[in-house]
Structures are given as structure tokens and as C-alpha cells.
Design an enzyme around this catalytic site. Structure first.
Site, PDB file in Angstrom:
ATOM      1  CG  ASP A   1      -1.786   1.209   1.342  1.00 16.87           C
ATOM      2  OD1 ASP A   1      -2.643   1.371   0.469  1.00 16.87           O
ATOM      3  OD2 ASP A   1      -1.607   2.000   2.296  1.00 16.87           O
TER       4      ASP A   1
ATOM      5  CD  GLU B   1      -2.450   3.034  -3.095  1.00 20.73           C
ATOM      6  OE1 GLU B   1      -3.460   3.717  -3.319  1.00 20.73           O
ATOM      7  OE2 GLU B   1      -2.098   2.678  -1.946  1.00 20.73           O
TER       8      GLU B   1
END
Length: 591
Positions: free
Chosen positions: A252, A285
Site C-alpha cells: 500500500d 500502489e
């Protein structure tokens, strides 16, 4: 790799360890009995607890304050209570499937809302649905220990322990085994850029774990220049992949890995996984659009990471389908069709150009040389739904024909497709943001949500669901009875049909070496041709709500061979090209 963090179960007991260089005295409290721990020069405290084994509960007493193990493999009850020694025989039972990356069709899933039970065991009961819909992988939102009873997962504080709300380590292992039995790969989203705001005790005994000179929205940045800090996260990644058997990880917000240690940490994360077999898939990400993290070797394999979530794919699609142009959508509203055409053919829309969302600073690196499989395409995900004031899905805010087009493009472009749970059958069930804090922290979350998304008019109203309410959490749960609705059945059948076409025509070509892509726009109709060693794919798309057909001619650079193998909307083949109605698209392959 020798494990430094967490308890080690041995024949003569359990060896407990804690890295606490700023502590004056540390004890481990096992079953109510305290044992003093010894400090080594590197700041690790340790002690062997004889006649202790799996199932034992323990806490660390640091300078008189009792805290859980930051590397706890299981919590007895919540993130602030005792930790539990886990049977090491649990790990290594599940072997990764080793499925080819280009065969992936991913369902993003939040364990707590995917089923009424909201547990690992509850999700097992729905795995057959995902395989029947055509998915080859499920990607779980973060499952590590978080404060409270419900959470998206991005407020985790005990990164090695599955959240109590979802079940035990044994339940998680059973879920992974059940997925593999069905041929489903299973990925896990992990958060290494920050800890949640409640239940993280590391700063009280290991201050240098964080760098106070680098500020983040969550406080001082994690200091990735330190070997022990990087080792903590590397061991965590290895536990999920080589211990539990996850087939890959999604990291993330790596753009929020701040400070001088980011580059070396990312390389260390990747290299620690490369020696494993089968090799896990690693997903990023990264709002920075750094193409150098996605580079390929001479054989087409990833040097560091397999792929990146592609927000640049989502944003122009969303503008086209909904007409919304606020907040971070604004830069894509000038010419969304051109942005989409560039994304389909080159990967990123921003490849070094000034970004309005960054105050005019450049964003991204050139990406046209990268294969499409280096990018994950999605029309919806947890962020893009939950960051709306009300958490509406596209099925509620866009024409049904537009939603059908987005489904077609996502599943049949050569980028790796990802759908958010329920999207395969066009659910209208909202997915608002939710968490479970109390007092001043709860008030701060409410205030912070409004400030973060002040650029969206929806956050100015008073009817926004309270993110701290149990009702908000309950309303986010999928309603599986929707599957009996004719519209849901039609959407699910379209998903199956497009996945079948992808498996037959797209995946075999994307598995070969990528050569180049060409694009053009003719009166708003996007044309893209991808060339691989295994042949070519050609896409025509009219992503506009026009009232008439748009006729386009084939040309030498982007020819149309024979009849399309898949269509959505109204598509007519002509002698010189094709005619496309509003919200229509077609895919051709080499004859």
C-alpha cells in the site's frame, strides 16, 4: 532467514525477543509469571521460557508498562491485550500456486463485509462464486490486527497477527487452503508506510524506529534507513508469503515510504521474495508513477515488482462515465478520452508532465516501453468507492451502458484486470468508509475525512454516513440476495463472457514478449493496437453518450482483421472499418 521478531518455539521452551533499545528493564509475563529479559548490544531483549509452548499467552513489561508483542502472531482479545504463542506447524502447510501473472483476473475483497459473518471461514463459503464468475485470484484488504471491531484494515498496529474480528491464524490458513483447492491465487494487501493511531507502543521503547524530522499525516515517518526497521517489515512479508502461503502481496502507498531509505527498502522487499519458489507476485500502489520499479529483464520477467495499481486508468474512465470533475479528477477532465487512450497504449497518463494535483510539480516516468501486464486496471476499488461521501458504486451513479463499457475495457484490455467484490454482478451496495474509534480520536477522524476530501462537494453536506457508526459498517456488507435480480444475472453473465474471451484471446498474447502499441482518436473513438510476439490485439471504443453511430475507418497502422471477437453496446462492421454507438467497444485479434 533467521527470525528476529516474534517468539520462537523450541524443544526446551519458547524464546521471547523484543527490540527495545530505549528501555531500562524488560520482562516477559507468561501466564501471570514474570521473567527478566537480557539485553544484547543491538538493543534486543530476550529470554528462554522453559515449559512454555503454543497457546501460551504473554505480555512484555517494559519499564513497568505491559504491552503486547509488536510481532505477535495472534492476540487473545484485541490489539492492546495479551499475545498468544502460535504453533509453528501452522506455517508452511500451504504452498503457493505459482499461476502465471498474465492469467490473473483479480477480485479485491474486504473480509469483514464480503459476507454476513465477516470472517475468514465465512469467506470460504463464497469462494465458489468467485471461481464461477471467472476470477483467478482474490486480493484481501489488510487483515492484520487493528483497534476496534471493524476497519478497512489500513489502521493496523500488530502487523503479524490476523485481526481477531476475522478469526484465528488457523482460520486464515484454512481460507488460503480452500482458495488453492479451487485454483484461486490469493494475495494480501500490506501497509508498511504507517501504523494506526491507536495501539502502537513501539515509540515508547524504540524511538529510532521513526524519524521525527520527516512528517507524515500519521506522525513521524518510519525510518527505513535502519537495518532493524527494514528487517521487521521484510520478516512480515515473508511470514505472509512463505509462512501462510499467500501467492503475492500488494504494498500500500509506497509513495508514502518517506525519507532516504525508501529505495533500498523497496529493493530489499523485492529481493527477499526472489529466492522463493514458486515466486510470489508483488504489486505496488504508487502515486509517483515510477516506471523504474516495474522494469523487465531480457525474458520479460519483473526485475523488482510485477505490476502497479493504475489510478491513471481509473480516473479518466470515471470522468467519462459520470461526468464528475472535482478533486483529483479535475486534471483528467480536460480530455479524458485522450488520457484513456494514452493509458491503454502506454501505461501511465502522467509520465513526467506537471500535475495539477501536485501543485504543478512533475509526476511519473516514461512507461510506453513496459508491457501492459505491468499495470492493474480497475474501474472501481475500495478507495475510489469509499472516498466518495456516500460510498456509491458506479452502478448507482453512471448509466448502465457506461458501466457495461467499463466492465468490457477492464476485462479485455491486456492490462491485468481487477474488480471490487460484487462488481462482477453490478451490485449497488455502497461501500462507505468505516472504522471503530472512540472519544477524541473518533472526532478527529470525522473532521479529517471532511478536510481531506474538501475538494468534493459531497463532503460539504450533513448527510454523510458517520464513519464510526456500526450502521455504516453493516451497510457496507454485500447483499448476496442481489444475485437473483435479472440485472445482476445479466451483469454476471457478461463478466463470465468477457473473462472467457480474455482467457482465449488476450492472456495467451500478453504472456509473450510485448513489442509496441499504437493509438489514435477519431471523433472521440479510441483505437489502440497492441503487438506481441504472439500476435496483435486491436480495440475500438466509443466512451461517449452520443445519439448516433460514429463510423471509423481502418488504416494500415491499426487494421481491423475480420469480425471482432467481443463487443459491448452497438458495433457494426463495415467494408472500410466499423460503426460504434454510444458506450460501445469491440476487440479484434489477428486473423
Amino acid at each position: 532467514m533467521q527470525t528476529l521478531f516474534g517468539p520462537s518455539v523450541r524443544d526446551d521452551g519458547v524464546l521471547f525477543r523484543l527490540h527495545a533499545p530505549d528501555a531500562g528493564a524488560v520482562e516477559v509475563v507468561v501466564g501471570g509469571a514474570a521473567q527478566a529479559m537480557d539485553r544484547d548490544p543491538s538493543g534486543f531483549w530476550s529470554v528462554l521460557s522453559p515449559e512454555t509452548g503454543p497457546g501460551a499467552t504473554y505480555l512484555f513489561r517494559v519499564d513497568g508498562r505491559e504491552v503486547p508483542d509488536p510481532a505477535s502472531r495472534q492476540q487473545a482479545d484485541g490489539v492492546t491485550g495479551p499475545s498468544v504463542v502460535v504453533d509453528p506447524g501452522l506455517f508452511g502447510r500451504n504452498r503457493r500456486l505459482g499461476r502465471r501473472w498474465t492469467d490473473m483476473v483479480i477480485a479485491e475483497v474486504h473480509v469483514g463485509t464480503a459476507t454476513e459473518a465477516g470472517t475468514f471461514r465465512g469467506l470460504i463459503e463464497r469462494l465458489d462464486h468467485f471461481t464461477d464468475a471467472g476470477y483467478t485470484a482474490v486480493e484481501l484488504l489488510p487483515i492484520n490486527g487493528f483497534p476496534g471491531r471493524w476497519n478497512w484494515g489500513y489502521d493496523g498496529v500488530l502487523l503479524f497477527a490476523p485481526a481477531n474480528a476475522y478469526g484465528t491464524p488457523e482460520d486464515l490458513a484454512a481460507l488460503i487452503a480452500a482458495a488453492h483447492e479451487r485454483g484461486l491465487s490469493i494475495f494480501l494487501d500490506v501497509v508498511y508506510n504507517h501504523f494506526g493511531p491507536e495501539g502502537n507502543f513501539i515509540p515508547s521503547y524504540d524511538k529510532s524506529f521513526f524519524d521525527p524530522s520527516v512528517k507524515t499525516p500519521w506522525g513521524a515517518a518510519i525510518d527505513f534507513t535502519r537495518d532493524t526497521v527494514r528487517r521487521f517489515f521484510v520478516e512480515n512479508a515473508l511470514m505472509w508469503v512463505d509462512g501462510y502461503g499467500f501467492d503475492g502481496l500488494r504494498f500500500d502507498a509506497v509513495h508514502a515510504y518517506l525519507g532516504d531509505g525508501r529505495a533500498s527498502f523497496l529493493k530489499e522487499l523485492s529481493s527477499s521474495q526472489k529466492g522463493l519458489h514458486p515466486q510470489p507476485h508483488l504489486i505496488l500502489e504508487n502515486d509517483d508513477n515510477l516506471a523504474d520499479l516495474l522494469e523487465r529483464d531480457a525474458d520479460g520477467g519483473p526485475l523488482l515488482f510485477d505490476a502497479q495499481w493504475n489510478d491513471d486508468y481509473h480516473h479518466p474512465l470515471h470522468v467519462l462515465a459520470t461526468g464528475e470533475n472535482e478533486g483529483y479528477y479535475r486534471p483528467y477532465a480536460r480530455d479524458p478520452a485522450a488520457d484513456l487512450a494514452r493509458v491503454l497504449s502506454e501505461g501511465f497518463a502522467y509520465q513526467g508532465e506537471p500535475s495539477e494535483n501536485r501543485g504543478g510539480e512533475p509526476r511519473g516516468q516514461p512507461s510506453a516501453h513496459l508491457p501492459p501486464a505491468a499495470f492493474i486496471a480497475f474501474a472501481q476499488n475500495h478507495d475510489q468507492i469509499g472516498n466518495r461521501a456516500l460510498g456509491e458504486r458506479l452502478a448507482e451513479i453512471a448509466p448502465i451502458e457506461a458501466v457495461a463499457l467499463l466492465r468490457f475495457l477492464t476485462l479485455l484490455s491486456p492490462q491485468i484486470p481487477m474488480l471490487f467484490m460484487g462488481e462482477e454482478f453490478g451490485t449497488k451496495k455502497r461501500f462507505p468508509f468505516f472504522c471503530d474509534f472512540e472519544g477524541e480520536l473518533a472526532d478527529a477522524v470525522r473532521k479529517g475525512r471532511r478536510e481531506e476530501f474538501a475538494g468534493f462537494s459531497g463532503f460539504a453536506g450533513e448527510e454523510i454516513p458517520d464513519p464510526l457508526s456500526q450502521t455504516t459498517f453493516q451497510e457496507a456488507k454485500l447483499d448476496w440476495s442481489e444475485l437473483t435480480d435479472p440485472d445482476a444475472q445479466e451483469a454476471l453473465e457478461a463478466t463470465r463472457r468477457y473473462v472467457a474471451a480474455r482467457n482465449r484471446y488476450v492472456a495467451p498474447k500478453t504472456a509473450t514478449r510485448f513489442l509496441r502499441a499504437d493509438r489514435s482518436i477519431d471523433r472521440g473513438v479510441i483505437r489502440v493496437r497492441w503487438q506481441f510476439d504472439g500476435g496483435s490485439l486491436t480495440l475500438l471504443a466509443n466512451p461517449h453518450p452520443s445519439d448516433s453511430h460514429i463510423a471509423v475507418r481502418a488504416d494500415d497502422r491499426i487494421p481491423l482483421h475480420g469480425e471482432p471477437v467481443a463487443t459491448t453496446g452497438t458495433v457494426q462492421r463495415t467494408d472500410t472499418g466499423a460503426g460504434l454507438g454510444p458506450w460501445s467497444a469491440a476487440l479484434w485479434v489477428d486473423a
